[in-house]
Structure formats: C-alpha cells, structure tokens
Design an enzyme around this catalytic site. Structure first.
Site, PDB file in Angstrom:
ATOM      1  N   ASP A 165       0.833  -1.212   0.000  1.00 24.17           N
ATOM      2  CA  ASP A 165       0.000   0.000   0.000  1.00 24.17           C
ATOM      3  C   ASP A 165       0.867   1.261   0.000  1.00 24.17           C
ATOM      4  O   ASP A 165       0.554   2.251  -0.652  1.00 24.17           O
ATOM      5  CB  ASP A 165      -0.915  -0.004   1.235  1.00 24.17           C
ATOM      6  N   CYS A 192      -1.979   9.907  -1.462  1.00 22.96           N
ATOM      7  CA  CYS A 192      -2.296  10.335  -2.817  1.00 22.96           C
ATOM      8  C   CYS A 192      -1.252  11.336  -3.306  1.00 22.96           C
ATOM      9  O   CYS A 192      -1.107  12.412  -2.734  1.00 22.96           O
ATOM     10  CB  CYS A 192      -3.677  10.955  -2.835  1.00 22.96           C
ATOM     11  N   ASN A 210      -1.242   5.036   5.129  1.00 27.11           N
ATOM     12  CA  ASN A 210      -1.807   4.232   6.207  1.00 27.11           C
ATOM     13  C   ASN A 210      -1.406   4.805   7.556  1.00 27.11           C
ATOM     14  O   ASN A 210      -0.578   5.705   7.631  1.00 27.11           O
ATOM     15  CB  ASN A 210      -1.279   2.800   6.100  1.00 27.11           C
TER      16      ASN A 210
HETATM   17 ZN    ZN Z   1      -5.060   1.171   1.702  1.00 26.07          ZN
END
Ligand code: ZN
Length: 309
Positions: free
Chosen positions: A15, A244, A253
C-alpha cells in the site's frame, strides 16, 4: 496469533509503495522486509499481483514472496485484483491473499474494472481454487471491503450495503472479511457501529481486521476504537508512507511506529522491538531518499523509562 495481543500487519511494501513513482530496487525491498521481520513484525503484505504495466513498482511481487518465505515465522500476505492474480499468489506460495471488494461500485469499476456482481463471481472462483488445495497449502483468503466508510467518488456509503457485501463475500467462500477505510474518512463512532453490524450478521470470527488510512489524522483514534471492541489485526505502514501523490500532505496508512508505541505503552504486546523498527525505517530512508516519512514517535523517541523490546 502466537504470543501477541495485537497483530500489526505491515502493508508498507504494498500500500505504501504503490503510490510512490520512484521504483524501489528489489534488493533494497528484500533488505527492508528482512529488517521489518527482524524487528518482530509477524505479517507483511509484500506486494500485489497486478500486471507490471499497471503498477511497475510492484512487478517483483513473486520474488518478494519467495524472499519472505525464507524468513522463519513470517506470514506473507499479498493483494490480488482478480482470479489470475490469485493463481499467481498461490503459485508463489503466499500465506494470505486479499482481494478488494469496494462497497462503492463506482470505485470498484475504476479500481478493478468490475461491478459488485462480477467481483463476487471472481471471489467465488478464487474460493473454489483455494479451498480445493490441501489444508497445509491453503492460503488464508480474505476479502477487504474497501471504501467501507465513505468514497471520494460516491460520497457516503450505505452501511447496510457493507453488511450485505460482507455476507455475500463469505457466502462466495472467502474465509474472512476486513473493513477498509480507503479514503481516510472514518471516525470512531462510525467504525464501532459498522463493526457491530457486520459482527451481528456474520459472526465475530469472520471480521478480525481493519485497514485504516490516516488521511485526516484520525487513524490512531480509529485503531483504538477497533481494538477496544476486540479487533485483533490492524494494518499499518512504516513511516505512514503512501497516500495520494495528487494531494500533498495527505498521508497513507496509519504509522506502524506510532501504533506500536500506542499499543505497547498501554501494555498490549505487539512482539515488536522499537529500536529495530527504527533501524528498518532508516534502511528505507537510505534506499528511497526524498520519500516523505511520517510518524511522531521515531522523531521524539520513547518516553524516558519506557522500553519496547
Ligand atoms: Zn489502503
């Protein structure tokens, strides 16, 4: 879960890295994974089986799974977007496979190019494949209900739809569902309410983990709310990397280092050594200069007298 109160699942290599354009060399990723495991992290999501043309950053996922499997006691998790990805994950030998089922259908169509009905079909096919394997070789198959707390495309998300999709995913044969705050819009009251609703529909043992983003700074408050209720697995990323690229200052996160401090200072065992975790952070910073790292505890240090070993 052996010997820990809360399992922190480190998702930085997947992620975190997926939104970073500079490709981290495979050798450095392996060193990072080794350092994270040496710090006591028990589960790492090492990558995603998506086509390299879509996410060149994660093109080395199979090699990272192979590397992770050489580390004793480490659970290797991967994300898959579809059946084909699951085939690759199984061939690689991953211990845990997660597939995103976005509660916002608009987000689902944009993210994995499939409607709810198509995703549920995909989940059923994967479940068949997984459950046909001998038990010893069977990966844990989880469906992550993404955008469960709100969507930046659709806005508010229906809680009854979250519950319906949780039931449908389990009926399709997955082993567990997770709740993902993909857009970092959840608050603790909403989180508690949704966990309660999903638990009463599918049972407590079918929802054990949450995946939270810290986009608006509510990540640790949400993590604590989930843990207070009895959630036992929390995803986090070292240095809170990710987020982003189009929204400067928006972090990814929740930060593993701060989560470890929060839990350990309250007396909850994570199995993690804080100094070794900071060493893994330094290793990452050296390999990926210029990547912004978040987190307060690594900068402030632990309070005098507290040791996390
Ligand atoms: Zn995520």
């Amino acid at each position: 879960m052996s010997g820990v109160d809360i399992l922190i699942s480190e998702v930085g290599p997947r992620d975190g890295l997926q939104s970073i354009a500079t490709i981290m060399p495979t050798a450095a990723k392996k060193q990072w994974i080794t350092a994270l495991a040496a710090a006591g992290i028990r589960e790492i999501e090492v990558g995603s089986f998506v086509p390299a043309t879509v996410l060149p950053q994660l093109a080395d996922t199979a090699e990272l799974v192979a590397h992770g499997l050489t580390i004793d006691g480490l659970q290797i998790a991967v994300l898959v977007p579809n059946f084909r990805g699951a085939e690759h994950a199984i061939a690689a030998g991953a211990h845990k496979i997660s597939i995103p089922l976005s509660v916002s259908e608009t987000h689902s169509l944009r993210n994995v190019k499939r409607s709810h009905a198509q995703m549920l079909e995909e989940i059923a096919r994967i479940a068949q494949l997984v459950n046909a394997l001998p038990v010893a070789k069977r990966p844990h198959f989880e469906v992550g209900l993404s955008t469960a707390f709100g969507c930046s495309l659709e806005g508010p998300v229906s809680e009854s739809l979250v519950v319906q999709l949780a039931e449908a995913a389990l009926a399709a044969g997955c082993h567990e569902v997770g709740l993902s705050d993909t857009t970092g819009s959840a608050h603790p009251v909403q989180l508690r309410r949704l966990i309660t609703k999903v638990w009463s529909a599918v049972g407590k043992d079918k929802l054990c983990g949450v995946h939270l983003h810290n986009t608006r700074g509510q990540g640790l408050a949400n993590a604590l709310a989930a843990i207070d209720m009895g959630i036992s697995t929390v995803d986090a990323s070292m240095g809170g990397i990710g987020g982003c690229p189009a929204a400067p200052g928006a972090s990814g996160n929740i930060v593993t280092e701060d989560l470890v401090f929060l839990l350990e200072s309250m007396g909850l065992e994570t199995g993690i050594n804080f100094a070794a975790l900071c060493a893994a952070r330094e290793l990452f910073a050296y390999a990926m200069p210029g990547t912004e790292l978040y987190g307060f505890t690594p900068l402030a240090g632990l309070p005098k007298g507290l040791e996390i070993t």
